[in-house]
Design an enzyme around this catalytic site. Structure first.
Site, PDB file in Angstrom:
ATOM      1  N   LYS A   1       0.834  -1.218   0.000  1.00  0.00           N
ATOM      2  CA  LYS A   1       0.000   0.000   0.000  1.00  0.00           C
ATOM      3  C   LYS A   1       0.867   1.267   0.000  1.00  0.00           C
ATOM      4  O   LYS A   1       0.617   2.188  -0.761  1.00  0.00           O
ATOM      5  CB  LYS A   1      -0.914   0.050   1.231  1.00  0.00           C
TER       6      LYS A   1
ATOM      7  N   ARG B   1      -8.888   1.240   9.618  1.00  0.00           N
ATOM      8  CA  ARG B   1      -8.495  -0.141   9.881  1.00  0.00           C
ATOM      9  C   ARG B   1      -9.563  -0.882  10.690  1.00  0.00           C
ATOM     10  O   ARG B   1      -9.380  -2.063  10.986  1.00  0.00           O
ATOM     11  CB  ARG B   1      -7.191  -0.163  10.676  1.00  0.00           C
TER      12      ARG B   1
ATOM     13  N   ARG C   1      12.221  -5.598   4.183  1.00  0.00           N
ATOM     14  CA  ARG C   1      12.101  -4.221   3.692  1.00  0.00           C
ATOM     15  C   ARG C   1      12.834  -3.189   4.547  1.00  0.00           C
ATOM     16  O   ARG C   1      13.028  -3.384   5.728  1.00  0.00           O
ATOM     17  CB  ARG C   1      10.628  -3.835   3.492  1.00  0.00           C
TER      18      ARG C   1
ATOM     19  N   ARG D   1      12.025  -0.623   9.999  1.00  0.00           N
ATOM     20  CA  ARG D   1      11.007  -0.390  11.026  1.00  0.00           C
ATOM     21  C   ARG D   1      11.152  -1.393  12.163  1.00  0.00           C
ATOM     22  O   ARG D   1      11.418  -2.566  11.929  1.00  0.00           O
ATOM     23  CB  ARG D   1       9.609  -0.533  10.402  1.00  0.00           C
TER      24      ARG D   1
ATOM     25  N   ARG E   1       0.197  -8.764  13.368  1.00  0.00           N
ATOM     26  CA  ARG E   1      -0.311  -7.737  12.449  1.00  0.00           C
ATOM     27  C   ARG E   1      -1.267  -8.350  11.420  1.00  0.00           C
ATOM     28  O   ARG E   1      -2.273  -7.736  11.056  1.00  0.00           O
ATOM     29  CB  ARG E   1       0.863  -7.019  11.782  1.00  0.00           C
TER      30      ARG E   1
HETATM   31  P1  AMP Z   1       1.484   0.759   9.005  1.00  0.00           P
HETATM   32  O1  AMP Z   1       2.663   1.626   8.709  1.00  0.00           O
HETATM   33  O2  AMP Z   1       0.244   1.179   8.269  1.00  0.00           O
HETATM   34  O3  AMP Z   1       1.788  -0.713   8.844  1.00  0.00           O
HETATM   35  O4  AMP Z   1       1.158   0.973  10.562  1.00  0.00           O
HETATM   36  C1  AMP Z   1       2.086   0.616  11.573  1.00  0.00           C
HETATM   37  C2  AMP Z   1       1.387   0.456  12.899  1.00  0.00           C
HETATM   38  O5  AMP Z   1       0.781   1.691  13.286  1.00  0.00           O
HETATM   39  C3  AMP Z   1       0.245  -0.559  12.927  1.00  0.00           C
HETATM   40  O6  AMP Z   1       0.700  -1.881  13.122  1.00  0.00           O
HETATM   41  C4  AMP Z   1      -0.590  -0.031  14.100  1.00  0.00           C
HETATM   42  O7  AMP Z   1       0.011  -0.358  15.329  1.00  0.00           O
HETATM   43  C5  AMP Z   1      -0.474   1.475  13.918  1.00  0.00           C
HETATM   44  N1  AMP Z   1      -1.545   2.017  13.050  1.00  0.00           N
HETATM   45  C6  AMP Z   1      -1.389   2.650  11.847  1.00  0.00           C
HETATM   46  N2  AMP Z   1      -2.571   3.034  11.351  1.00  0.00           N
HETATM   47  C7  AMP Z   1      -3.511   2.626  12.245  1.00  0.00           C
HETATM   48  C8  AMP Z   1      -4.930   2.704  12.294  1.00  0.00           C
HETATM   49  N3  AMP Z   1      -5.633   3.276  11.308  1.00  0.00           N
HETATM   50  N4  AMP Z   1      -5.554   2.176  13.372  1.00  0.00           N
HETATM   51  C9  AMP Z   1      -4.866   1.596  14.383  1.00  0.00           C
HETATM   52  N5  AMP Z   1      -3.542   1.471  14.397  1.00  0.00           N
HETATM   53  C10 AMP Z   1      -2.846   1.985  13.339  1.00  0.00           C
END
Ligand code: AMP
Length: 220
Positions: free
Chosen positions: A18, A93, A132, A166, A177
């Site tokens: 994404k 989410r 990554r 990360r 996740r």
């Molecule tokens: P991402 O970079 O989108 O994979 O997000 C990394 C982490 O941030 C996720 O595993 C969640 O812990 C948190 N996170 C990001 N966006 C959301 C969301 N919309 N709702 C809840 N947690 C989020």
């Protein structure tokens, strides 16, 4: 061009591409990428109250509470650059987040143009996530196997030689996740299908091919 001014949600599992696709669309069409993950990582780095609340949750691979996330996106979406369209990457989410987004957009007299599911089988996710990394300076994304820089150790985009991984991109957190995705986020697929907004593309394909499918799905 085709996607200017569009308001798009990208859905799909963690590590499904994404962020990569959102950055490509931002570059091609000038529609801004709204990555809640990036916003939270910046908040953690800056030590803000949101960052302090989110840090441990993110490291464990769980979801940050809806009320926090709605607050984060609400202030961002009201900024002027979002008037030219946006790509939501990582939000909503959960169903409560989607409902809050709907109310927020209605208030701003905005609608969504498309919700695109970037579908990738679970078996591919571990390899994609654990390999990554990104440029520490400009954020360009790379992968040990699938997307190496043209010159080893040098960012293609800005020439920086510093890279970051990360904290949550480990084999341990991937399972949590993915579980969060299937249990809490996947119910959004029928939610948006009912609203006539959902389109699914094959995220297992090569990066350029996924971009082509994505542009066709939104423009078509
Ligand atoms: P991402 O970079 O989108 O994979 O997000 C990394 C982490 O941030 C996720 O595993 C969640 O812990 C948190 N996170 C990001 N966006 C959301 C969301 N919309 N709702 C809840 N947690 C989020």
């Amino acid at each position: 061009m085709k996607l200017e001014g569009k308001r798009i949600i990208l859905m799909g599992p963690p590590g499904g591409g994404k962020g990569t696709q959102a950055r490509v669309l931002q570059e091609m069409f000038g529609i801004v990428q709204l990555s809640t993950g990036d916003m939270l990582r910046a908040a953690v780095k800056a030590g803000t109250p949101v960052g302090l609340q989110a840090k441990a949750i993110m490291e464990a691979g769980a979801l940050v509470p809806d009320a926090v996330m709605v607050g984060v996106i609400k202030s961002r979406i009201a900024e002027p650059d979002c008037a030219n369209g946006f790509i939501l990457d990582g939000f909503p989410r959960t169903i409560p987040q989607a409902e809050a987004l709907e109310a927020m957009l209605e208030e701003m007299q905005m609608g969504l143009d498309a919700v695109i599911e970037v579908r990738v089988p679970d078996e591919m996710i571990v390899a994609r996530i654990t390999g990554r990394y990104a440029c520490a300076k400009c954020g360009a994304g790379y992968h040990d196997t699938f997307q190496k820089p043209k010159v080893e150790g040098v960012c293609d985009v800005c020439g920086s030689t510093e890279f970051i991984r990360r904290k949550d991109d480990t084999a341990d957190t991937v399972a949590t996740r993915l579980q969060a995705y299937h249990q809490q986020t996947a119910p959004l697929l029928p939610y948006y299908a009912e609203r006539g907004l959902l389109k699914t593309i094959d995220g297992a394909a090569a990066i350029e091919d996924v971009t082509r499918q994505l542009v066709e799905a939104v423009a078509g």
